[in-house]
Every structure is written in structure tokens, then in C-alpha cells.
Design a protein around this motif. Structure first.
Motif, short mmCIF file in Angstrom:
data_model
loop_
_atom_site.label_atom_id
_atom_site.label_comp_id
_atom_site.label_asym_id
_atom_site.label_seq_id
_atom_site.Cartn_x
_atom_site.Cartn_y
_atom_site.Cartn_z
N ASP A 1 -1.18 15.49 -1.85
CA ASP A 1 -1.07 14.62 -0.69
C ASP A 1 -2.39 14.54 0.05
O ASP A 1 -2.85 13.46 0.43
CB ASP A 1 0.03 15.14 0.24
N ALA A 2 -3.01 15.69 0.22
CA ALA A 2 -4.31 15.73 0.90
C ALA A 2 -5.35 14.96 0.11
O ALA A 2 -6.16 14.22 0.67
CB ALA A 2 -4.76 17.18 1.11
N PHE B 1 0.45 4.07 -2.64
CA PHE B 1 0.31 5.45 -2.20
C PHE B 1 1.27 6.35 -2.97
O PHE B 1 0.87 7.36 -3.53
CB PHE B 1 0.62 5.52 -0.70
N THR C 1 -12.04 20.79 -0.56
CA THR C 1 -10.87 20.96 0.29
C THR C 1 -9.60 21.08 -0.54
O THR C 1 -8.77 21.98 -0.31
CB THR C 1 -10.74 19.77 1.25
N SER D 1 0.82 -1.21 0.00
CA SER D 1 0.00 0.00 0.00
C SER D 1 0.86 1.26 0.00
O SER D 1 0.50 2.27 -0.61
CB SER D 1 -0.93 0.00 1.20
N SER E 1 -9.00 7.90 3.24
CA SER E 1 -9.76 8.00 4.48
C SER E 1 -11.25 7.78 4.25
O SER E 1 -11.92 7.11 5.04
CB SER E 1 -9.53 9.38 5.10
N HIS E 2 -11.75 8.32 3.14
CA HIS E 2 -13.17 8.16 2.86
C HIS E 2 -13.51 6.74 2.42
O HIS E 2 -14.66 6.32 2.54
CB HIS E 2 -13.62 9.16 1.79
N SER F 1 -4.74 9.34 8.83
CA SER F 1 -3.98 8.81 7.70
C SER F 1 -2.50 8.71 8.03
O SER F 1 -1.85 7.73 7.67
CB SER F 1 -4.19 9.71 6.48
N ARG G 1 -16.81 17.08 -1.24
CA ARG G 1 -16.13 17.68 -0.10
C ARG G 1 -14.61 17.61 -0.26
O ARG G 1 -13.91 18.58 0.01
CB ARG G 1 -16.54 16.95 1.18
N ARG H 1 -8.96 13.58 9.55
CA ARG H 1 -8.70 12.50 8.58
C ARG H 1 -7.22 12.41 8.22
O ARG H 1 -6.67 11.31 8.08
CB ARG H 1 -9.54 12.71 7.32
N ARG I 1 -4.71 11.16 0.56
CA ARG I 1 -4.99 10.71 1.93
C ARG I 1 -6.46 10.83 2.28
O ARG I 1 -7.03 9.94 2.92
CB ARG I 1 -4.14 11.52 2.93
N LEU I 2 -7.08 11.91 1.86
CA LEU I 2 -8.51 12.09 2.17
C LEU I 2 -9.35 11.05 1.44
O LEU I 2 -10.33 10.54 1.97
CB LEU I 2 -8.96 13.51 1.79
N GLN J 1 -13.47 5.21 6.04
CA GLN J 1 -14.48 5.82 6.91
C GLN J 1 -15.41 6.70 6.09
O GLN J 1 -15.25 7.91 6.03
CB GLN J 1 -13.80 6.69 7.98
N SER J 2 -16.36 6.07 5.45
CA SER J 2 -17.25 6.86 4.61
C SER J 2 -18.41 7.38 5.45
O SER J 2 -19.10 6.62 6.13
CB SER J 2 -17.79 6.01 3.46
N THR J 3 -18.59 8.69 5.43
CA THR J 3 -19.66 9.30 6.21
C THR J 3 -20.81 9.73 5.31
O THR J 3 -21.83 10.20 5.80
CB THR J 3 -19.14 10.52 6.99
#
Lengths: 203, 203
Positions: A158-159, A130, A185, A126, A166-167, B166, A181, B162, A162-163, A170-172
Motif C-alpha cells: 500500500d505504501a 489503484f 521506505t 483511478s 505521490s511522487h 494520498s 527513497r 505523503r 501510494r508513495l 509531487q516530485s522533489t
DNA sequence: ATTGGACAGTTATAGAGGAAGTGTCAATAC
DNA sequence: GTATTGACACTTCCTCTATAACTGTCCAAT
């Protein structure tokens, strides 16, 4: 003639990976049997071993091919909006999240409790994935939007990576909403100067 | 007198959690034995069961206490730099990353292969922890930096949480360096207007 | 080149028996 | 009254066994 042989070889390789994909998606990597894999494609076990030296190599190739497909989809998402940074990021992230949610291989990996056997590949690789994704996105943004400040670009890419990851974990919200979103960002970071006025915060 | 009883009770509770912490950090949650736990503190098994109705409750309490400690540290990190948003975020993120790297409990959870038994708690509760951390940070920023645009604030806080998570999972640099990068990114988002000029990107 | 069979070495599988752990109860001791 | 002790049914974990299956390799045959 050499071309023909080569074509046959890669064709066989693809068919093997297709069969492996299906088996892994169905029952998991640890339940994948080399004999079944060879039988499903209609070749002998030894032919399979001459193509992939080990079961581990099959997993490696499977992972690699899936990663390339994903990166290709992301590139296409970016390319579809060469004039709009926000839309481009949204498309790319949305594609990734949708793929991750639908793709049985990704699901098999994510839902695996760790005993799965393919998770080691992922945790090991990974970091490489990445890096690859980040490097690709960075190079792409640098080419298509040369006006973006290098530091901001690097932080934004990078954001974004990583975001997105993350989603996936952890999907909201729905993939579309999450993509919006993340894109919002990322755009804010990309178009920042790093010399923002902090005055209004002190007031 | 009632106060005294209560104090003794909470004291016992803390001692039990301390012993549980050590045992879990050492051998993992699934190897934690209720009999050993009671013995380590010097009470009977039934006294332990009168304090925690089940082993699961012990894990729950352990998780909760650790989360609260972490959030407290984050708040202190933020409080130490009430006049500097960047420094505040950097301190909070740095604290979290350092804690995650050092804390044997966190390490035990992260290095667990999934069979661990405490991972279920985490995967189940991680969403709640995520929400708690996000809500806390959002409320804090809203109070200390009222000048930050609400939309930007929400995005920034979400990104901070997040990105920190990460970096716990995929650390590419030292906690300090990672914290600096996250803080940089978060500040850029927080101080953005959402109406950035896209002109320079088209050029 | 591909195949089928055979090979050693490892690893999964299944079952049986015993050991240990969880959660609850009542009797007892302080 | 509260903490302790011992006992209880029930479940899960271990250990050991034997057996089956799988991997990776070699070789003769085609």
C-alpha cells in the motif's frame, strides 16, 4: 477462418487505439474526433462504431491498455530482481516514475486543467487502477517473498503504491532518486515485525 | 495608541478573511467579489484594498491562515501523545484527514474541476505547504524522539506526509482507520535500522 | 461486412453587445 | 489623517445570436 477474422479485428482495434493515443497525446481527449480517428486508420466511421460503441468506450479502452502496459512494465521490473526486494521495488517504482514523466498520455492527463475530458475517466477509474496495481503487487510479493509477514506486506505494498503516486504528482527529485527513497521506505516496512522496541525512543 | 490601531487593523483583517472564507467555501474563489467582501464586513472597497493589495493577496492570506491552522492542529495532536509515537502520529493524521473531509475550503479546492481559480494557488503553493509540513514534523520528531535514527526519521516523516496526502485524495476507509494504518506504517519505518535481515525473504 | 449518405439532437465556435469586476486616482467627509 | 465616495480605463465575464461541427443511429447500396 474464424481465427483470421478475429486477428484482423484485434489488429484493427490496435491500430485504432494507436491512432487515438497519438491524437489524445497531441491535442487532448476532448479534441479527439471520431471522424478523424476513422480516417487516420482508413476505415469508415461506421466500422469504428462497430468496434467501439462510443467515444467514451475508446477512452476506456485507451486507459485500460495503458494501465496494462504500465503493470506489465512493473512486473518486468520486479522480475528482474527476484533475489533482491529492494532492487525489485526500486526498479518497479523507477520504471513507473520515468514512464509517468515521459508518457505523453499521462502528461496530458496530469497537465490538464480539468476541462480536458479525460480527467473524469481518470478520477473515476483511478480508484480501480489503484486497486488493480495494489492487488497485483501484493500477489506478486506474496509469491516471490513468502517470508514477509502478511500484515507488513500489505502495509508495504500500500505504501509503495501510494508513495509512487505521490511522487508522480509531487516530485522533489529525479525518478531514480525518488525510486531509491521509496524502495528504502518500502523495504523497512516489509521487513518490520510490528513489535519494534519502542524503548530507545523513550530513553 | 499605536497598539490600538494595530489591533483594529488585525481585527479587520481577520473579519475580512472570515467573510472571504465563507464566500469561497460557498461559491468558490473565482466567484468571490471584492465589492461583496467589503460590503459583508461593512467597509469600503478602498479600505479593503488598503489591507489586501489585490484579490490574489486575499487568496494567498486565506491559504496561509488555513495552512497555519492545520499545522497547529497537527502539533496539538502530536503534543497530546508525547510518550507514544504511534498514538501521536495517529492523532495528527486523523486530525488532518478529518479536517480535510469536513473543511469546506479544502472540499471546495478538491472538488473544483480546475477552473476554480483557487486551484492554481494550491498547485503553486502545495509544494511549499508540503515542505513546511514536512520540516515542521521532522523538527518535532527530532526534538521529542531523539532516539530515532535520522535517516529513518526523515523517511518516516516524508512517508507520513505523503501517505496522508494520498489518503485525502484516495480514501479507502474512514479517517480513523486510515490514520491507524498510516501510523502503523510510519512507526515501522521510524523504528527501522536500515540494516534489516533479508535472510528470511530468501529462505 | 463495409461503406457512404442522410438524419435528429446535441454541443462547440465565433462574434457583438452589454454588464460587471479589478485596480487606481483624486476629491470629499469625518 | 484616515475612511468614504465617485469616477476612471481596462479587462474579463455574460448573454444572445447564428453557424458550424460532432455524435450516434439508420438505411440503402455494394
Amino acid at each position: 477462418m474464424a481465427r483470421f477474422r478475429e486477428t484482423v479485428r484485434t489488429l484493427l482495434r490496435e491500430r485504432l487505439l494507436d491512432a487515438a493515443y497519438e491524437a489524445v497525446a497531441e491535442r487532448g481527449f476532448d479534441k479527439l474526433r471520431m471522424a478523424h480517428l476513422a480516417g487516420a486508420v482508413g476505415v469508415s466511421r461506421q466500422t469504428l462504431y462497430s468496434e467501439f460503441p462510443s467515444k467514451e468506450a475508446v477512452g476506456e479502452a485507451l486507459f485500460q491498455r495503458e494501465l496494462e502496459r504500465c503493470l506489465l512494465g512493473i512486473q518486468q521490473g520486479l522480475d528482474a530482481h527476484r533475489d533482491d526486494l529492494r532492487a525489485a521495488v526500486e526498479a518497479a517504482v523507477g520504471f513507473t516514475l520515468t514512464l509517468a514523466g515521459r508518457n505523453p498520455l499521462v502528461r496530458a492527463v496530469l497537465t490538464s486543467t480539468g476541462e480536458d475530458g479525460l480527467l473524469p475517466y481518470l478520477t473515476t477509474r483511478s480508484a480501480a487502477a489503484f486497486e488493480t496495481a495494489t492487488a497485483m503487487a501484493d500477489a506478486y510479493v506474496a509469491e516471490v517473498w513468502p517470508g514477509v509477514d502478511p500484515v507488513a506486506r500489505e502495509l508495504a505494498v500500500d505504501a509503495a503504491v501510494r508513495l509512487t503516486a505521490s511522487h508522480i504528482v509531487q516530485s522533489t527529485a529525479s525518478p531514480e532518486e525518488s525510486a531509491r527513497r521509496v524502495a528504502d521506505t518500502v523495504v523497512r516496512v516489509a521487513l518490520s515485525t510490528g513489535r519494534e522496541n519502542l524503548a530507545p525512543t523513550i530513553r
